[in-house]
Design a protein around this motif. Sequence first.
Motif, PDB file in Angstrom:
ATOM      1  N   ALA A 139      36.517  34.843 -35.835  1.00  0.00           N
ATOM      2  CA  ALA A 139      37.899  35.219 -36.112  1.00  0.00           C
ATOM      3  C   ALA A 139      38.872  34.083 -35.831  1.00  0.00           C
ATOM      4  O   ALA A 139      40.058  34.188 -36.159  1.00  0.00           O
ATOM      5  N   LEU A 140      38.380  33.005 -35.223  1.00  0.00           N
ATOM      6  CA  LEU A 140      39.264  31.927 -34.782  1.00  0.00           C
ATOM      7  C   LEU A 140      39.106  30.648 -35.576  1.00  0.00           C
ATOM      8  O   LEU A 140      40.035  29.844 -35.636  1.00  0.00           O
ATOM      9  N   VAL A 141      37.950  30.432 -36.176  1.00  0.00           N
ATOM     10  CA  VAL A 141      37.688  29.177 -36.877  1.00  0.00           C
ATOM     11  C   VAL A 141      37.724  29.412 -38.380  1.00  0.00           C
ATOM     12  O   VAL A 141      37.561  30.543 -38.846  1.00  0.00           O
ATOM     13  N   PRO A 142      37.937  28.372 -39.179  1.00  0.00           N
ATOM     14  CA  PRO A 142      37.902  28.528 -40.633  1.00  0.00           C
ATOM     15  C   PRO A 142      36.577  29.107 -41.099  1.00  0.00           C
ATOM     16  O   PRO A 142      35.522  28.805 -40.536  1.00  0.00           O
ATOM     17  N   PHE A 143      36.643  29.921 -42.139  1.00  0.00           N
ATOM     18  CA  PHE A 143      35.460  30.624 -42.625  1.00  0.00           C
ATOM     19  C   PHE A 143      34.312  29.672 -42.939  1.00  0.00           C
ATOM     20  O   PHE A 143      33.174  29.905 -42.547  1.00  0.00           O
ATOM     21  N   LYS A 144      34.592  28.586 -43.641  1.00  0.00           N
ATOM     22  CA  LYS A 144      33.516  27.670 -44.029  1.00  0.00           C
ATOM     23  C   LYS A 144      32.880  27.007 -42.811  1.00  0.00           C
ATOM     24  O   LYS A 144      31.688  26.715 -42.817  1.00  0.00           O
ATOM     25  N   LEU A 145      33.665  26.794 -41.764  1.00  0.00           N
ATOM     26  CA  LEU A 145      33.096  26.227 -40.538  1.00  0.00           C
ATOM     27  C   LEU A 145      32.168  27.229 -39.868  1.00  0.00           C
ATOM     28  O   LEU A 145      31.097  26.866 -39.360  1.00  0.00           O
ATOM     29  N   PHE A 146      32.549  28.498 -39.893  1.00  0.00           N
ATOM     30  CA  PHE A 146      31.703  29.548 -39.333  1.00  0.00           C
ATOM     31  C   PHE A 146      30.372  29.625 -40.075  1.00  0.00           C
ATOM     32  O   PHE A 146      29.301  29.673 -39.464  1.00  0.00           O
ATOM     33  N   VAL A 147      30.430  29.602 -41.415  1.00  0.00           N
ATOM     34  CA  VAL A 147      29.212  29.653 -42.210  1.00  0.00           C
ATOM     35  C   VAL A 147      28.352  28.425 -41.945  1.00  0.00           C
ATOM     36  O   VAL A 147      27.135  28.520 -41.743  1.00  0.00           O
ATOM     37  N   ALA A 148      28.975  27.254 -41.921  1.00  0.00           N
ATOM     38  CA  ALA A 148      28.227  26.012 -41.710  1.00  0.00           C
ATOM     39  C   ALA A 148      27.515  26.022 -40.364  1.00  0.00           C
ATOM     40  O   ALA A 148      26.358  25.595 -40.263  1.00  0.00           O
ATOM     41  N   ALA A 149      28.183  26.522 -39.330  1.00  0.00           N
ATOM     42  CA  ALA A 149      27.571  26.557 -37.998  1.00  0.00           C
ATOM     43  C   ALA A 149      26.337  27.447 -37.994  1.00  0.00           C
ATOM     44  O   ALA A 149      25.307  27.115 -37.392  1.00  0.00           O
ATOM     45  N   ASN A 150      26.412  28.591 -38.683  1.00  0.00           N
ATOM     46  CA  ASN A 150      25.273  29.498 -38.745  1.00  0.00           C
ATOM     47  C   ASN A 150      24.104  28.896 -39.516  1.00  0.00           C
ATOM     48  O   ASN A 150      22.944  29.020 -39.104  1.00  0.00           O
ATOM     49  N   ILE A 151      24.393  28.231 -40.627  1.00  0.00           N
ATOM     50  CA  ILE A 151      23.321  27.677 -41.450  1.00  0.00           C
ATOM     51  C   ILE A 151      22.674  26.478 -40.759  1.00  0.00           C
ATOM     52  O   ILE A 151      21.442  26.338 -40.747  1.00  0.00           O
ATOM     53  N   GLN A 152      23.460  25.615 -40.175  1.00  0.00           N
ATOM     54  CA  GLN A 152      22.913  24.410 -39.547  1.00  0.00           C
ATOM     55  C   GLN A 152      21.957  24.745 -38.418  1.00  0.00           C
ATOM     56  O   GLN A 152      20.918  24.089 -38.264  1.00  0.00           O
ATOM     57  N   ARG A 153      22.252  25.780 -37.660  1.00  0.00           N
ATOM     58  CA  ARG A 153      21.377  26.125 -36.534  1.00  0.00           C
ATOM     59  C   ARG A 153      20.127  26.885 -36.978  1.00  0.00           C
ATOM     60  O   ARG A 153      19.241  27.157 -36.169  1.00  0.00           O
ATOM     61  N   ALA A 154      20.071  27.220 -38.273  1.00  0.00           N
ATOM     62  CA  ALA A 154      18.922  27.963 -38.770  1.00  0.00           C
ATOM     63  C   ALA A 154      17.684  27.090 -38.954  1.00  0.00           C
ATOM     64  O   ALA A 154      16.570  27.610 -38.979  1.00  0.00           O
ATOM     65  N   PHE A 155      17.878  25.775 -39.056  1.00  0.00           N
ATOM     66  CA  PHE A 155      16.767  24.879 -39.354  1.00  0.00           C
ATOM     67  C   PHE A 155      16.224  24.227 -38.090  1.00  0.00           C
ATOM     68  O   PHE A 155      16.972  23.932 -37.155  1.00  0.00           O
ATOM     69  N   ALA A 156      14.914  24.004 -38.090  1.00  0.00           N
ATOM     70  CA  ALA A 156      14.292  23.339 -36.955  1.00  0.00           C
ATOM     71  C   ALA A 156      14.745  21.882 -36.885  1.00  0.00           C
ATOM     72  O   ALA A 156      15.118  21.287 -37.908  1.00  0.00           O
ATOM     73  N   THR A 170      25.825  26.175 -50.671  1.00  0.00           N
ATOM     74  CA  THR A 170      25.460  27.417 -51.361  1.00  0.00           C
ATOM     75  C   THR A 170      25.970  28.636 -50.602  1.00  0.00           C
ATOM     76  O   THR A 170      26.566  29.552 -51.188  1.00  0.00           O
ATOM     77  N   SER A 171      25.757  28.650 -49.306  1.00  0.00           N
ATOM     78  CA  SER A 171      26.176  29.798 -48.502  1.00  0.00           C
ATOM     79  C   SER A 171      27.685  29.950 -48.470  1.00  0.00           C
ATOM     80  O   SER A 171      28.208  31.069 -48.427  1.00  0.00           O
ATOM     81  N   SER A 172      28.401  28.839 -48.493  1.00  0.00           N
ATOM     82  CA  SER A 172      29.866  28.891 -48.459  1.00  0.00           C
ATOM     83  C   SER A 172      30.444  29.487 -49.735  1.00  0.00           C
ATOM     84  O   SER A 172      31.622  29.870 -49.759  1.00  0.00           O
ATOM     85  N   GLY A 173      29.630  29.579 -50.791  1.00  0.00           N
ATOM     86  CA  GLY A 173      30.093  30.173 -52.038  1.00  0.00           C
ATOM     87  C   GLY A 173      30.049  31.684 -52.052  1.00  0.00           C
ATOM     88  O   GLY A 173      30.587  32.312 -52.967  1.00  0.00           O
ATOM     89  N   VAL A 174      29.424  32.295 -51.054  1.00  0.00           N
ATOM     90  CA  VAL A 174      29.391  33.754 -50.964  1.00  0.00           C
ATOM     91  C   VAL A 174      30.754  34.237 -50.478  1.00  0.00           C
ATOM     92  O   VAL A 174      31.294  33.693 -49.503  1.00  0.00           O
ATOM     93  N   PRO A 175      31.357  35.235 -51.126  1.00  0.00           N
ATOM     94  CA  PRO A 175      32.689  35.694 -50.724  1.00  0.00           C
ATOM     95  C   PRO A 175      32.763  36.076 -49.253  1.00  0.00           C
ATOM     96  O   PRO A 175      31.823  36.660 -48.701  1.00  0.00           O
TER      97      PRO A 175
END
Length: 259
Positions: A139-156, A170-175
Motif C-alpha cells: 500500500a506504500l510503494v509503487p505498484f510496479k515496484l511491489f510486483v518486481a520485488a515479488n518476482i525477483q525473490r521468486a528465482f533461486a 510480463t507480470s507488471s502488465g497484469v492489471p
Amino acid sequence: MPQLEVAGAALTYDDEGPRDAMLTPLVLVHGWTANRHRWDHQVAHFRGGRRVIRLDLRGHGASTGVGVRTIAELAEDVLALLGHLGVERFVLVGHSMGGMIAQTIALAHPERVERMVLVNSIGRMAYSRGRALLMAASALVPFKLFVAANIQRAFAPGYPREEIREHVRTSSGVPREVVMTLYGAMRTFDLLDRAGEIRTPTLMVHGYHDVQLPVRQMLRMAKAYPDAVVRILDAGHELPVEKPAELTAALDWFVTERP
C-alpha cells in the motif's frame, strides 16, 4: 489465438496435440501474474503425442477480465473452458496459484481428474516475515515496484538477471486490480484440512530454494495426501522456467510410467 467468453472475460487458450482417446489430455494452469507461456517447454515436449491445453487466466497474458475474488472462481473458468472443448477427464497440472486452482477442482470433481501435478504449490498459505513485509509495503510503494520485488525473490540465486527482468515486465502488465485481489485470494486460500480427501494420484514438484512457498509447507501438505509422490529440485519458485527439462522429465514419468 482462440478465445472463449466466460462471465465477462475473454479467456485465451491453446489446444494442441492429437486427439487420442487412449491418452488423457494434459491441462496446464499457470500461477499469479504469469501466463500460459510459462509452460512452453512442457507443451513443446508433450504436444507431439498427447493433447495439451493451457490458458491465460482472466486478467493475465492475452485474456481479459477483472473482478475475480476467489480461487474457486478461477477454477470455474478452467472448467468452463474444458466444457467448451468437450474434455471430461484430464491430467491437471498447476504451478503456484495454479496448483491451488488444481486442488480446488480435484476436490469438487474427483471423477474428472485422472492425475494431478502440483508445481511449487501448497494447501494453505502461510506467510514468512519477508512476505508479510511485502504485503504491508504494497500500500506504500509503487505498484510496479511491489510486483518486481515479488518476482525477483521468486528465482533461486544465480538465475540470469536479464530473464528475471523479462518476467518482471510480463507480470507488471497484469492489471493492478487483478494482481491485488488474487493476492488476497491466495492469502485466504486454505484446503489443508481437506487434503486427505484428495484421492487423486498426485505428484508434488518443488524448488528447494523456494522462498515464496517454502518446501516445508509443501511437505506438510504431502503428508496428508493418501497418494502423493514428491520431487524436490535445485531451484526456486519458478520451476517451469528455472528447470524446464527436469520438470518436464518428472511430468513425463508421472503421466506415462508411474503405475
